[in-house]
Design an enzyme around this catalytic site. Structure first.
Site, PDB file in Angstrom:
ATOM      1  CG  HIS A 114      -0.382   0.257   2.526  1.00  0.00           C
ATOM      2  ND1 HIS A 114      -0.146  -0.749   3.447  1.00  0.00           N
ATOM      3  CD2 HIS A 114       0.014   1.405   3.135  1.00  0.00           C
ATOM      4  CE1 HIS A 114       0.362  -0.222   4.555  1.00  0.00           C
ATOM      5  NE2 HIS A 114       0.475   1.077   4.382  1.00  0.00           N
ATOM      6  CG  ASP A 143      -0.126  -4.090   2.679  1.00  0.00           C
ATOM      7  OD1 ASP A 143       0.430  -3.551   1.697  1.00  0.00           O
ATOM      8  OD2 ASP A 143      -0.674  -3.444   3.581  1.00  0.00           O
ATOM      9  N   GLY A 216       3.612   6.631   8.021  1.00  0.00           N
ATOM     10  CA  GLY A 216       4.972   6.684   7.498  1.00  0.00           C
ATOM     11  C   GLY A 216       5.823   5.529   7.977  1.00  0.00           C
ATOM     12  CB  SER A 218       3.196   1.678   6.187  1.00  0.00           C
ATOM     13  OG  SER A 218       2.030   1.866   6.935  1.00  0.00           O
TER      14      SER A 218
END
Length: 365
Positions: A114, A143, A216, A218
């Site tokens: 993502h 993901d 941020g 992630s």
């Protein structure tokens, strides 16, 4: 009923057989079309309404569906950080950021899917130098994304350790670049413990950690005290969801993808003979991930979209169990409308998201 028998009309024999045949053939088709929720087509028009989607964790990438459908119907669409002021994003250049880390001496980098989805201009920042990145592979279900930056070949990288070798309560650290526009390009590190070896709805692909994370983070690594990767930061439990369903705001309920998933997916790209032996050395292996796409200039009326959903995952597929979309007035914060779906489905989560957002947009036309 006539004479105690079902009445099929004036015809008998062959006519009745034809009707039975029609029902046997058409009923499954009708049932199937209802289950798959057939698409509705719309004429695209230019509309004077802007939608701002608050990004608050999207592990199965339903935000992309909502964005596509909204734009297809002619609305302006903007992604913003959860809790931010809309005025901070108007008439400004949009730049989304996340975190990542090197996994080999050939310049391969792992981050979240993502973080890089739908962007064609990805760059990596390391030691204040910026490099163009190429997307090698994206796994939407888990993901995870794999990037390549040839210029970073020969740099230090991180090794992986299976989460199965760890125990509950063991110390962990998260490294990333949260709130980049505010805090800058320096890596930030937070600490915590392994809170659980499963995630939401007992998901086996993610696990729970107590280390604080922010937008941020992630894609950044979760490491042990020896600098080995045991997970990849992916999301935190949404405050609005926690408040609505439990009556309290969750504290440090955060999640990471298990290292075993990355090892399985990208086995031929990662190396496990890293020279990194401690946390300090691990920090130098982490990078800031940026996209450089232009933002959208907003006009006239502005609304905020808040999306909540729950799901489970069993390493084969995910099962969506509920989804709700709120429309909030950006000026006074009042909920304008909402729509909710509950059930159990896999392989059609995108369809559910598509139907819900279109039903909401119908009310604006």
């Amino acid at each position: 009923m006539l004479g105690g028998r079902p009445y099929w009309g004036a015809g008998k024999g062959k006519n009745m057989q034809k009707k039975i045949f029609f029902l046997l053939v058409c009923f499954p088709l009708l049932f199937s079309s209802c289950m798959t929720m057939p698409e509705k087509t719309f004429e695209k028009k230019e509309r004077n309404i802007d939608f701002y989607l608050y990004e608050n964790g999207d592990p199965i990438n339903l935000y992309d569906v909502i964005e596509t459908e909204t734009i297809e119907r002619g609305y302006k669409f903007n992604r913003v950080l959860d809790g931010a002021k809309i005025t901070d994003y108007e008439n400004s250049y949009k730049e989304a950021t996340g975190s990542g880390f090197l996994v080999s001496n050939k310049g391969y980098i792992i981050t979240n899917a993502h973080v890089v989805n739908n962007y064609n201009n990805i760059s990596i920042v390391k030691n204040n130098y910026e490099y163009k990145a190429q997307i090698i592979s994206i796994d939407q279900v888990n993901d995870i994304a794999l990037l390549e930056v040839p210029e970073l070949s020969g740099e230090n990288y991180l090794s992986f350790t299976s989460l199965n070798e760890k125990k509950l309560g063991e110390k962990i650290y998260c490294i990333g670049f949260p709130l980049n526009s505010v805090l800058g390009n320096e890596a930030r590190i937070t600490d915590g413990i392994i809170s659980a070896k499963s995630g939401l709805a007992n998901s086996n692909s993610i696990f729970q950690i107590s280390a604080p994370i922010q937008p941020g983070n992630s894609g950044g690594p979760v490491i042990d005290e020896k600098g080995n990767v045991i997970g990849i930061v992916v999301s935190k439990l949404n405050d609005l969801y926690g408040l609505e369903y439990s009556g309290s705001i969750p504290q440090n309920v955060n999640f990471a993808i298990k290292s075993d998933i990355a090892i399985t997916l990208f086995q031929k790209f990662i190396q496990n003979n890293s020279a990194v032996k401690n946390i300090t050395e691990a920090i130098d292996c982490c990078v800031l991930v940026k996209n450089n796409n232009d933002g959208i200039i907003s006009q006239n009326k502005k609304y905020i979209l808040k999306v909540l959903y729950t799901y489970s995952f069993d390493l084969v597929h995910y099962t969506l169990s509920s989804m709700q979309i709120y429309v909030v007035d950006s000026e006074d914060g009042k909920i304008i409308d909402s729509i909710k779906w509950t059930g159990e489905t896999f392989n059609s989560a995108n369809t559910i998201a598509k139907v819900l957002i279109n039903r909401l947009l119908d009310k604006f036309e």
